[in-house]
Design a protein around this motif. Sequence first.
Motif, PDB file in Angstrom:
ATOM      1  N   ASP A  59       0.838  -1.205   0.000  1.00  0.00           N
ATOM      2  CA  ASP A  59       0.000   0.000   0.000  1.00  0.00           C
ATOM      3  C   ASP A  59       0.879   1.264   0.000  1.00  0.00           C
ATOM      4  O   ASP A  59       0.595   2.226  -0.721  1.00  0.00           O
ATOM      5  N   TYR A  99       1.031   3.846  -2.973  1.00  0.00           N
ATOM      6  CA  TYR A  99       0.638   5.240  -2.728  1.00  0.00           C
ATOM      7  C   TYR A  99       1.710   6.208  -3.252  1.00  0.00           C
ATOM      8  O   TYR A  99       1.388   7.201  -3.930  1.00  0.00           O
ATOM      9  N   TYR A 153      -3.171  13.825  -3.726  1.00  0.00           N
ATOM     10  CA  TYR A 153      -3.419  12.826  -2.689  1.00  0.00           C
ATOM     11  C   TYR A 153      -4.258  11.711  -3.338  1.00  0.00           C
ATOM     12  O   TYR A 153      -5.117  11.995  -4.187  1.00  0.00           O
ATOM     13  N   THR A 188      -6.546   4.256  -1.751  1.00  0.00           N
ATOM     14  CA  THR A 188      -6.608   2.879  -2.267  1.00  0.00           C
ATOM     15  C   THR A 188      -8.072   2.507  -2.445  1.00  0.00           C
ATOM     16  O   THR A 188      -8.864   2.721  -1.528  1.00  0.00           O
ATOM     17  N   SER A 197      -8.861  -0.744  -4.357  1.00  0.00           N
ATOM     18  CA  SER A 197      -8.882  -2.214  -4.334  1.00  0.00           C
ATOM     19  C   SER A 197      -7.479  -2.783  -4.528  1.00  0.00           C
ATOM     20  O   SER A 197      -6.589  -2.105  -5.046  1.00  0.00           O
ATOM     21  N   GLY A 220      -7.024   5.151 -15.825  1.00  0.00           N
ATOM     22  CA  GLY A 220      -8.357   5.457 -16.340  1.00  0.00           C
ATOM     23  C   GLY A 220      -8.529   6.957 -16.258  1.00  0.00           C
ATOM     24  O   GLY A 220      -7.581   7.712 -16.467  1.00  0.00           O
ATOM     25  N   SER A 222      -9.769   8.717 -13.325  1.00  0.00           N
ATOM     26  CA  SER A 222      -9.220   9.123 -12.021  1.00  0.00           C
ATOM     27  C   SER A 222      -8.469   7.985 -11.349  1.00  0.00           C
ATOM     28  O   SER A 222      -7.859   8.179 -10.302  1.00  0.00           O
ATOM     29  N   SER A 223      -8.519   6.784 -11.938  1.00  0.00           N
ATOM     30  CA  SER A 223      -7.884   5.629 -11.284  1.00  0.00           C
ATOM     31  C   SER A 223      -6.541   5.300 -11.925  1.00  0.00           C
ATOM     32  O   SER A 223      -6.305   5.578 -13.103  1.00  0.00           O
ATOM     33  N   GLN A 228      -3.941   1.889 -12.023  1.00  0.00           N
ATOM     34  CA  GLN A 228      -3.678   0.487 -11.668  1.00  0.00           C
ATOM     35  C   GLN A 228      -2.163   0.326 -11.599  1.00  0.00           C
ATOM     36  O   GLN A 228      -1.451   0.578 -12.586  1.00  0.00           O
ATOM     37  N   ILE A 258      -7.175   5.981  -6.447  1.00  0.00           N
ATOM     38  CA  ILE A 258      -7.945   7.068  -7.061  1.00  0.00           C
ATOM     39  C   ILE A 258      -7.327   8.379  -6.598  1.00  0.00           C
ATOM     40  O   ILE A 258      -7.095   8.561  -5.386  1.00  0.00           O
ATOM     41  N   MET A 291      -7.500  12.256  -5.675  1.00  0.00           N
ATOM     42  CA  MET A 291      -8.571  13.075  -5.098  1.00  0.00           C
ATOM     43  C   MET A 291      -8.214  14.555  -5.185  1.00  0.00           C
ATOM     44  O   MET A 291      -7.039  14.929  -4.977  1.00  0.00           O
ATOM     45  N   PRO A 334     -12.951  12.432  -6.867  1.00  0.00           N
ATOM     46  CA  PRO A 334     -11.991  11.899  -7.843  1.00  0.00           C
ATOM     47  C   PRO A 334     -11.647  12.941  -8.909  1.00  0.00           C
ATOM     48  O   PRO A 334     -12.521  13.666  -9.387  1.00  0.00           O
ATOM     49  N   LYS A 337      -8.600  -4.976 -12.751  1.00  0.00           N
ATOM     50  CA  LYS A 337      -9.551  -3.930 -12.358  1.00  0.00           C
ATOM     51  C   LYS A 337     -10.985  -4.411 -12.628  1.00  0.00           C
ATOM     52  O   LYS A 337     -11.870  -4.264 -11.786  1.00  0.00           O
ATOM     53  N   ALA A 362     -12.006  -6.938 -10.055  1.00  0.00           N
ATOM     54  CA  ALA A 362     -12.297  -6.296  -8.759  1.00  0.00           C
ATOM     55  C   ALA A 362     -13.699  -5.695  -8.770  1.00  0.00           C
ATOM     56  O   ALA A 362     -14.464  -5.851  -7.815  1.00  0.00           O
ATOM     57  N   ILE A 363     -14.063  -5.029  -9.863  1.00  0.00           N
ATOM     58  CA  ILE A 363     -15.376  -4.379  -9.933  1.00  0.00           C
ATOM     59  C   ILE A 363     -16.493  -5.413 -10.099  1.00  0.00           C
ATOM     60  O   ILE A 363     -17.517  -5.354  -9.422  1.00  0.00           O
TER      61      ILE A 363
HETATM   62  C1  LIG Z   1      -3.616   5.501   0.987  1.00  0.00           C
HETATM   63  C2  LIG Z   1      -4.707   4.771   1.701  1.00  0.00           C
HETATM   64  O1  LIG Z   1      -4.487   3.752   2.235  1.00  0.00           O
HETATM   65  S1  LIG Z   1      -6.311   5.429   1.711  1.00  0.00           S
HETATM   66  C3  LIG Z   1      -7.271   4.474   2.848  1.00  0.00           C
HETATM   67  C4  LIG Z   1      -8.051   3.376   2.206  1.00  0.00           C
HETATM   68  N1  LIG Z   1      -8.921   3.834   1.137  1.00  0.00           N
HETATM   69  C5  LIG Z   1     -10.038   4.581   1.357  1.00  0.00           C
HETATM   70  O2  LIG Z   1     -10.374   4.996   2.462  1.00  0.00           O
HETATM   71  C6  LIG Z   1     -10.910   4.860   0.151  1.00  0.00           C
HETATM   72  C7  LIG Z   1     -12.390   4.738   0.498  1.00  0.00           C
HETATM   73  N2  LIG Z   1     -13.186   4.700  -0.733  1.00  0.00           N
HETATM   74  C8  LIG Z   1     -13.700   5.832  -1.304  1.00  0.00           C
HETATM   75  O3  LIG Z   1     -13.563   6.938  -0.778  1.00  0.00           O
HETATM   76  C9  LIG Z   1     -14.452   5.648  -2.602  1.00  0.00           C
HETATM   77  O4  LIG Z   1     -14.792   4.284  -2.775  1.00  0.00           O
HETATM   78  C10 LIG Z   1     -13.604   6.120  -3.843  1.00  0.00           C
HETATM   79  C11 LIG Z   1     -13.526   7.651  -3.859  1.00  0.00           C
HETATM   80  C12 LIG Z   1     -12.196   5.532  -3.832  1.00  0.00           C
HETATM   81  C13 LIG Z   1     -14.266   5.633  -5.150  1.00  0.00           C
HETATM   82  O5  LIG Z   1     -15.603   6.006  -5.066  1.00  0.00           O
HETATM   83  P1  LIG Z   1     -16.597   5.585  -6.262  1.00  0.00           P
HETATM   84  O6  LIG Z   1     -17.953   6.097  -5.931  1.00  0.00           O
HETATM   85  O7  LIG Z   1     -16.426   4.113  -6.589  1.00  0.00           O
HETATM   86  O8  LIG Z   1     -16.016   6.491  -7.409  1.00  0.00           O
HETATM   87  P2  LIG Z   1     -16.361   6.451  -8.929  1.00  0.00           P
HETATM   88  O9  LIG Z   1     -17.556   5.568  -9.226  1.00  0.00           O
HETATM   89  O10 LIG Z   1     -16.403   7.891  -9.366  1.00  0.00           O
HETATM   90  O11 LIG Z   1     -15.096   5.725  -9.562  1.00  0.00           O
HETATM   91  C14 LIG Z   1     -13.837   6.328  -9.501  1.00  0.00           C
HETATM   92  C15 LIG Z   1     -12.873   5.385 -10.155  1.00  0.00           C
HETATM   93  O12 LIG Z   1     -12.701   4.237  -9.302  1.00  0.00           O
HETATM   94  C16 LIG Z   1     -12.738   3.058 -10.119  1.00  0.00           C
HETATM   95  N3  LIG Z   1     -13.140   1.947  -9.271  1.00  0.00           N
HETATM   96  C17 LIG Z   1     -14.284   1.777  -8.582  1.00  0.00           C
HETATM   97  N4  LIG Z   1     -14.241   0.600  -7.913  1.00  0.00           N
HETATM   98  C18 LIG Z   1     -13.050   0.031  -8.196  1.00  0.00           C
HETATM   99  C19 LIG Z   1     -12.412  -1.178  -7.811  1.00  0.00           C
HETATM  100  N5  LIG Z   1     -13.027  -2.073  -6.995  1.00  0.00           N
HETATM  101  N6  LIG Z   1     -11.167  -1.441  -8.276  1.00  0.00           N
HETATM  102  C20 LIG Z   1     -10.548  -0.572  -9.115  1.00  0.00           C
HETATM  103  N7  LIG Z   1     -11.085   0.607  -9.515  1.00  0.00           N
HETATM  104  C21 LIG Z   1     -12.329   0.886  -9.057  1.00  0.00           C
HETATM  105  C22 LIG Z   1     -13.791   3.418 -11.168  1.00  0.00           C
HETATM  106  O13 LIG Z   1     -13.709   2.542 -12.280  1.00  0.00           O
HETATM  107  C23 LIG Z   1     -13.339   4.833 -11.509  1.00  0.00           C
HETATM  108  O14 LIG Z   1     -12.190   4.745 -12.321  1.00  0.00           O
HETATM  109  P3  LIG Z   1     -11.913   5.793 -13.525  1.00  0.00           P
HETATM  110  O15 LIG Z   1     -12.125   7.186 -12.966  1.00  0.00           O
HETATM  111  O16 LIG Z   1     -10.476   5.575 -13.906  1.00  0.00           O
HETATM  112  O17 LIG Z   1     -12.880   5.477 -14.604  1.00  0.00           O
END
Ligand SMILES: CC(=O)SCCNC(=O)CCNC(=O)[C@H](O)C(C)(C)COP(=O)(O)OP(=O)(O)OC[C@H]1O[C@@H](n2cnc3c(N)ncnc32)[C@H](O)[C@@H]1OP(=O)(O)O
Length: 154
Positions: free
Chosen positions: A33, A37, A47, A50, A52, A78, A80-81, A83, A109, A111, A117, A141, A144-145
């Motif tokens: 992670d 990051y 910033y 994570t 997935s 992608g 905002s994402s 891989q 993603i 932010m 995003p 990816k 995961a989705i």
């Molecule tokens: C550094 C750290 O450790 S951070 C701590 C751990 N992480 C967190 O706390 C994050 C918590 N999660 C969140 O805040 C939200 O789920 C977010 C902001 C990451 C995503 O929210 P979503 O409503 O799914 O956002 P949205 O539908 O707009 O999708 C954003 C992007 O995520 C991608 N995405 C969604 N789910 C997944 C997944 N399971 N795996 C990979 N990509 C994914 C989407 O395809 C999209 O990609 P793109 O912009 O390249 O087309």
Amino acid sequence: MPSSKVIFRFLAEPTDVNFGGKVHGGAVMKWIDQAGYACAAGWSGHYCVTVSVAGVKFRRPILVGQIVEVEAKIAHTGRSSMQIFIQVRCGDPKTQNMVETNHCVISFIAMDETGYPIEVPSFKAVTDEDIKLENYAIKMKEIAIETENLLHEV
Ligand SMILES: CC(=O)SCCNC(=O)CCNC(=O)[C@H](O)C(C)(C)COP(=O)(O)OP(=O)(O)OC[C@H]1O[C@@H](n2cnc3c(N)ncnc32)[C@H](O)[C@@H]1OP(=O)(O)O
């Protein structure tokens, strides 16, 4: 052009060990992670969070005192994402012979300041190796989705 690769190198410490005397899987996940990051933040300039981690397999144990190398490289972007393909390797510091212990694809993603995003620079795969990794990352990816959606359909 932002850097697409980050490498962490350090020694596995006694505090990383589990009850069986080997490095905790959780410690390895933390390193994955952190390296992911650093790679995502460097590539996007934002910033990142994570979203997935796909395809993690613990292939071999890591021992205390071994050198650990965690390589993170952008495999696909992608909107905002990002891989990121991660490879973890370890080896005896005296010989530097490294073996792979884990690989996976971790998605981040980017932010904006308000927590939404934001678009990231697009990564262009050029070499055959980059193209192979990009196809793998896209598949991971999708998996995961899709698997997440499967649970919500139950
Ligand atoms: C550094 C750290 O450790 S951070 C701590 C751990 N992480 C967190 O706390 C994050 C918590 N999660 C969140 O805040 C939200 O789920 C977010 C902001 C990451 C995503 O929210 P979503 O409503 O799914 O956002 P949205 O539908 O707009 O999708 C954003 C992007 O995520 C991608 N995405 C969604 N789910 C997944 C997944 N399971 N795996 C990979 N990509 C994914 C989407 O395809 C999209 O990609 P793109 O912009 O390249 O087309």
